[in-house]
Design an enzyme around this catalytic site. Structure first.
Site, PDB file in Angstrom:
ATOM      1  N   CYS A 187      -3.975   0.592  -2.706  1.00 31.13           N
ATOM      2  CA  CYS A 187      -3.822  -0.620  -1.892  1.00 31.13           C
ATOM      3  C   CYS A 187      -2.738  -1.538  -2.454  1.00 31.13           C
ATOM      4  O   CYS A 187      -2.390  -1.473  -3.636  1.00 31.13           O
ATOM      5  CB  CYS A 187      -5.128  -1.392  -1.846  1.00 31.13           C
ATOM      6  SG  CYS A 187      -6.540  -0.446  -1.281  1.00 31.13           S
TER       7      CYS A 187
ATOM      8  N   GLU B 167      -2.995  -4.714  -3.080  1.00 31.51           N
ATOM      9  CA  GLU B 167      -3.518  -5.634  -4.087  1.00 31.51           C
ATOM     10  C   GLU B 167      -3.462  -5.017  -5.477  1.00 31.51           C
ATOM     11  O   GLU B 167      -3.077  -5.655  -6.455  1.00 31.51           O
ATOM     12  CB  GLU B 167      -4.971  -6.022  -3.775  1.00 31.51           C
ATOM     13  CG  GLU B 167      -5.155  -6.741  -2.459  1.00 31.51           C
ATOM     14  CD  GLU B 167      -5.465  -5.798  -1.302  1.00 31.51           C
ATOM     15  OE1 GLU B 167      -4.835  -4.720  -1.204  1.00 31.51           O
ATOM     16  OE2 GLU B 167      -6.333  -6.152  -0.485  1.00 31.51           O
TER      17      GLU B 167
ATOM     18  N   CYS C  15     -10.334  -4.564  -0.001  1.00 32.27           N
ATOM     19  CA  CYS C  15     -11.442  -3.613  -0.023  1.00 32.27           C
ATOM     20  C   CYS C  15     -12.292  -3.843  -1.274  1.00 32.27           C
ATOM     21  O   CYS C  15     -11.915  -4.589  -2.187  1.00 32.27           O
ATOM     22  CB  CYS C  15     -10.900  -2.183   0.017  1.00 32.27           C
ATOM     23  SG  CYS C  15     -10.232  -1.600  -1.555  1.00 32.27           S
TER      24      CYS C  15
ATOM     25  N   CYS D 110     -10.572  -3.097  -4.675  1.00 31.77           N
ATOM     26  CA  CYS D 110      -9.609  -4.128  -5.071  1.00 31.77           C
ATOM     27  C   CYS D 110     -10.314  -5.406  -5.531  1.00 31.77           C
ATOM     28  O   CYS D 110      -9.864  -6.062  -6.471  1.00 31.77           O
ATOM     29  CB  CYS D 110      -8.646  -4.435  -3.934  1.00 31.77           C
ATOM     30  SG  CYS D 110      -7.411  -3.123  -3.705  1.00 31.77           S
TER      31      CYS D 110
ATOM     32  N   ASN E   2       0.846  -1.199   0.000  1.00 35.62           N
ATOM     33  CA  ASN E   2       0.000   0.000   0.000  1.00 35.62           C
ATOM     34  C   ASN E   2       0.880   1.246   0.000  1.00 35.62           C
ATOM     35  O   ASN E   2       1.953   1.265   0.617  1.00 35.62           O
ATOM     36  CB  ASN E   2      -1.013  -0.011   1.152  1.00 35.62           C
ATOM     37  CG  ASN E   2      -0.389  -0.162   2.531  1.00 35.62           C
ATOM     38  OD1 ASN E   2       0.701  -0.700   2.675  1.00 35.62           O
ATOM     39  ND2 ASN E   2      -1.094   0.309   3.532  1.00 35.62           N
TER      40      ASN E   2
ATOM     41  N   GLU F 123       0.380   5.293   0.614  1.00 42.29           N
ATOM     42  CA  GLU F 123      -0.531   6.357   1.025  1.00 42.29           C
ATOM     43  C   GLU F 123      -0.140   7.685   0.386  1.00 42.29           C
ATOM     44  O   GLU F 123       0.948   7.825  -0.175  1.00 42.29           O
ATOM     45  CB  GLU F 123      -0.539   6.474   2.551  1.00 42.29           C
ATOM     46  CG  GLU F 123      -1.144   5.246   3.195  1.00 42.29           C
ATOM     47  CD  GLU F 123      -1.247   5.328   4.706  1.00 42.29           C
ATOM     48  OE1 GLU F 123      -1.971   4.513   5.273  1.00 42.29           O
ATOM     49  OE2 GLU F 123      -0.602   6.210   5.316  1.00 42.29           O
TER      50      GLU F 123
HETATM   51 ZN   LIG Z   1      -8.051  -2.178  -1.756  1.00 42.67          ZN
END
Ligand SMILES: [Zn+2]
Length: 138
Positions: free
Chosen positions: A53, A55, A93, A96, A42, A44
């Site tokens: 993210c 993924e 999430c 993703c 990830n 940010e």
């Molecule tokens: Zn995600």
């Protein structure tokens, strides 16, 4: 490439995270149909909404390399300094799940790990039932 090795690579990928705001490190290891593995973390952003993210980072690396068929992904996410007994299981999430759906082979496995030994095994279909995909646009 077995489940155990994929999980190990997801845990390893956490070290590359850029998480100055949440301190929640996530690593992913994506297995493609060719047998290659792409790791992601990830990343940010000060604008928060620009965060991506682990993924999708892994998926983007795979697609860039010409890989468009995904067999499995392992994900490991928990706070930077969380001792093993305080770690949860971080599921992908919604964004993703949909992003992976685009390239998922039928039965694509999803491994959610909080350590090398503690892993929940599921599939993308279970995480995203009755989904919309490329075939609906044909
Ligand atoms: Zn995600």
């Amino acid at each position: 490439m077995n489940k155990q090795e994929l999980v190990r690579l997801a845990l390893e990928a956490r070290a590359h995270s850029y998480v100055p705001y949440s301190h929640f490190r996530v690593g992913a290891a994506l297995l493609t149909s060719s047998g290659k593995v792409y790791q992601g973390c990830n990343v940010e952003n000060a604008s928060y909404g620009g965060t991506i993210c682990a993924e999708r980072t892994a998926a983007l690396r795979a697609v860039y390399e010409g890989e468009q068929r995904f067999s499995a992904i392992a994900v490991a996410g928990f706070p930077e300094d969380a001792p093993p007994e305080e770690r949860g299981y971080a599921y992908p999430c919604g964004i993703c799940r949909q992003f992976l759906r685009e390239f998922a082979l039928p039965g694509m496995k999803v491994y959610i790990a909080r350590s090398e030994e503690e892993v929940i095994e599921t599939t993308l279909e279970e995480l995203l039932p009755m989904s919309f995909g490329p075939e609906h646009l044909q």
